[in-house]
Design a protein around this motif. Structure first.
Motif, PDB file in Angstrom:
ATOM      1  N   PHE A  88      -8.788   1.709  -0.002  1.00 38.83           N
ATOM      2  CA  PHE A  88      -8.099   0.427  -0.049  1.00 38.83           C
ATOM      3  C   PHE A  88      -9.127  -0.657   0.253  1.00 38.83           C
ATOM      4  CE2 PHE A  88      -4.612   3.299   1.245  1.00 38.83           C
ATOM      5  CZ  PHE A  88      -3.684   3.005   0.258  1.00 38.83           C
ATOM      6  N   ARG A 142       0.820  -1.211   0.000  1.00 36.49           N
ATOM      7  CA  ARG A 142       0.000   0.000   0.000  1.00 36.49           C
ATOM      8  C   ARG A 142       0.853   1.259   0.000  1.00 36.49           C
ATOM      9  NH1 ARG A 142      -5.165  -1.095   4.067  1.00 36.49           N
ATOM     10  NH2 ARG A 142      -6.219  -2.656   2.743  1.00 36.49           N
ATOM     11  N   VAL A 169      -6.799  -1.337  -4.774  1.00 38.25           N
ATOM     12  CA  VAL A 169      -6.671   0.111  -4.553  1.00 38.25           C
ATOM     13  C   VAL A 169      -7.482   0.824  -5.621  1.00 38.25           C
ATOM     14  CG1 VAL A 169      -5.117   2.078  -4.336  1.00 38.25           C
ATOM     15  CG2 VAL A 169      -4.335  -0.210  -3.664  1.00 38.25           C
TER      16      VAL A 169
END
Length: 345
Positions: free
Chosen positions: A174, A157, A179
């Motif tokens: 997220f 991430r 994403v």
């Protein structure tokens, strides 16, 4: 009991005022004023006993004026403390607001939002939507230790969000290893589509070379990205219990469907023709494959698209140009091996 005795309460008032606690200032001032006015009343009563008719003259004298001055000083100090507390709470609220936004926006976008507070209202605007997903991550998550899984996911991430921020995009949400990013939120720009495409190419190059430090097994993940450009409704969506800053609309659904198509097509990136027409080069060069009138699940109208096969030679990672950390210059995409596009199928 002399007039000079009030000097001590004034000094103590200054000391308590330094604590900037309105409650303490009110309590202390009330005690001092009550005690002092009571003593003035007792002294005036003694004068009245000795000389009848002198109570008012003895009570309303210089000492009472000084006591009132102390009261005004206490009120001013209390207002100052209250104002300081209010300002401090406002600063802390803004700081929390900036901290929350910094998780989804780049620093320059956060600064822009501070200057334009109404930019968070729901509005229609054109934007480029990107969905990113790691292939085979679900099966990996079934057997990986919890601590290792958390480390890999956090590292992934950070890598994706940092790249999106570098190209001026916004992380909408997220969802596990998925994403969703937006280019053009909270404000649209002429090069949103161009930067979204550059960012996608950069992410493919980075993630295909990415080896998680938290994974002792050295697992390799493949990425699938869907890109589309269209009109979205973006801003704060209020629900009463959980307000969310997000985007909605058909363009979001199309981008998600394009990301799902990467599995069936064996592609790293699927881009709609609508987005390509918004870039400076509507016709891509390199190892791209074109398809016309592709049906998308749940959508009545087909769409033209181009996709980049997973086995294609990918460009090397690039950095956003110095001095402009928010904007990519498209070098990653332009560095791809040049080849005439294949015939549409």
């Amino acid at each position: 009991m002399t007039t000079a005795g009030l000097v001590i309460p004034f000094i103590l008032l200054s000391h308590i005022g330094m604590n900037l606690s309105g409650r303490l200032i009110v309590i202390f001032s009330a005690i001092v004023l009550t005690a002092w006015v009571t003593m003035l009343g007792l002294m005036a009563f003694r004068h009245e006993i000795g000389e009848p008719g002198t109570f008012l003259d003895a009570f309303f004298d210089l000492d009472l004026g000084l006591a009132l001055s102390f009261g005004f000083a206490a009120i001013s100090t209390c207002l100052l403390a209250v104002d300081h507390s209010r300002t401090r709470r406002r600063v802390l609220k803004i700081d929390r607001w900036r901290h929350n936004l910094a998780r989804f926006f780049s620093p320059l976008v956060v600064a822009h939002l501070q200057e334009a507070g109404n930019a968070l209202d729901l509005k229609r605007r054109p934007a480029a939507i990107m969905f990113v997903d790691l292939r085979d991550f679900t099966s990996y998550a079934e057997t990986a230790p919890a601590s290792q899984l958390a480390g890999v996911l956090a590292e992934y991430r950070r890598l994706v969000a940092g790249t999106i921020f570098a190209f001026g995009g916004t992380v909408d949400k997220f969802i596990g290893d998925g994403v969703m990013a937006v280019f053009g939120q909270p404000t649209a720009a002429e090069d949103d589509a161009e930067r979204a495409l550059d960012c996608a190419m950069e992410l493919i190059a980075l993630l295909n070379e990415w080896k998680p430090l938290s994974d002792s097994d050295g697992s390799v993940f493949h990425v699938g990205i869907g890109l589309h450009y269209g009109t979205i409704i973006g801003g704060v969506l209020e629900s009463g219990y959980h307000d969310e800053f997000t985007v909605i609309g058909d363009a979001v659904n199309v981008a998600q469907r394009l990301e799902s198509l990467t599995k069936d097509l064996g592609a790293s990136l699927v881009v709609s023709s609508t987005l390509l027409t918004q870039t400076q080069k509507g016709t891509l060069t390199g190892p791209w494959i074109w398809k016309n009138a592709v049906a998308l699940s749940g959508r009545r109208f087909p769409i033209d698209l181009a996709f980049l096969p997973r086995e294609s030679i990918l460009p090397q990672p690039m950095q956003a140009p110095s001095g402009h950390p928010e904007i990519g210059n498209g070098a990653a995409r332009k560095a791809a091996s040049v080849r005439q596009p294949e015939s549409p199928s």
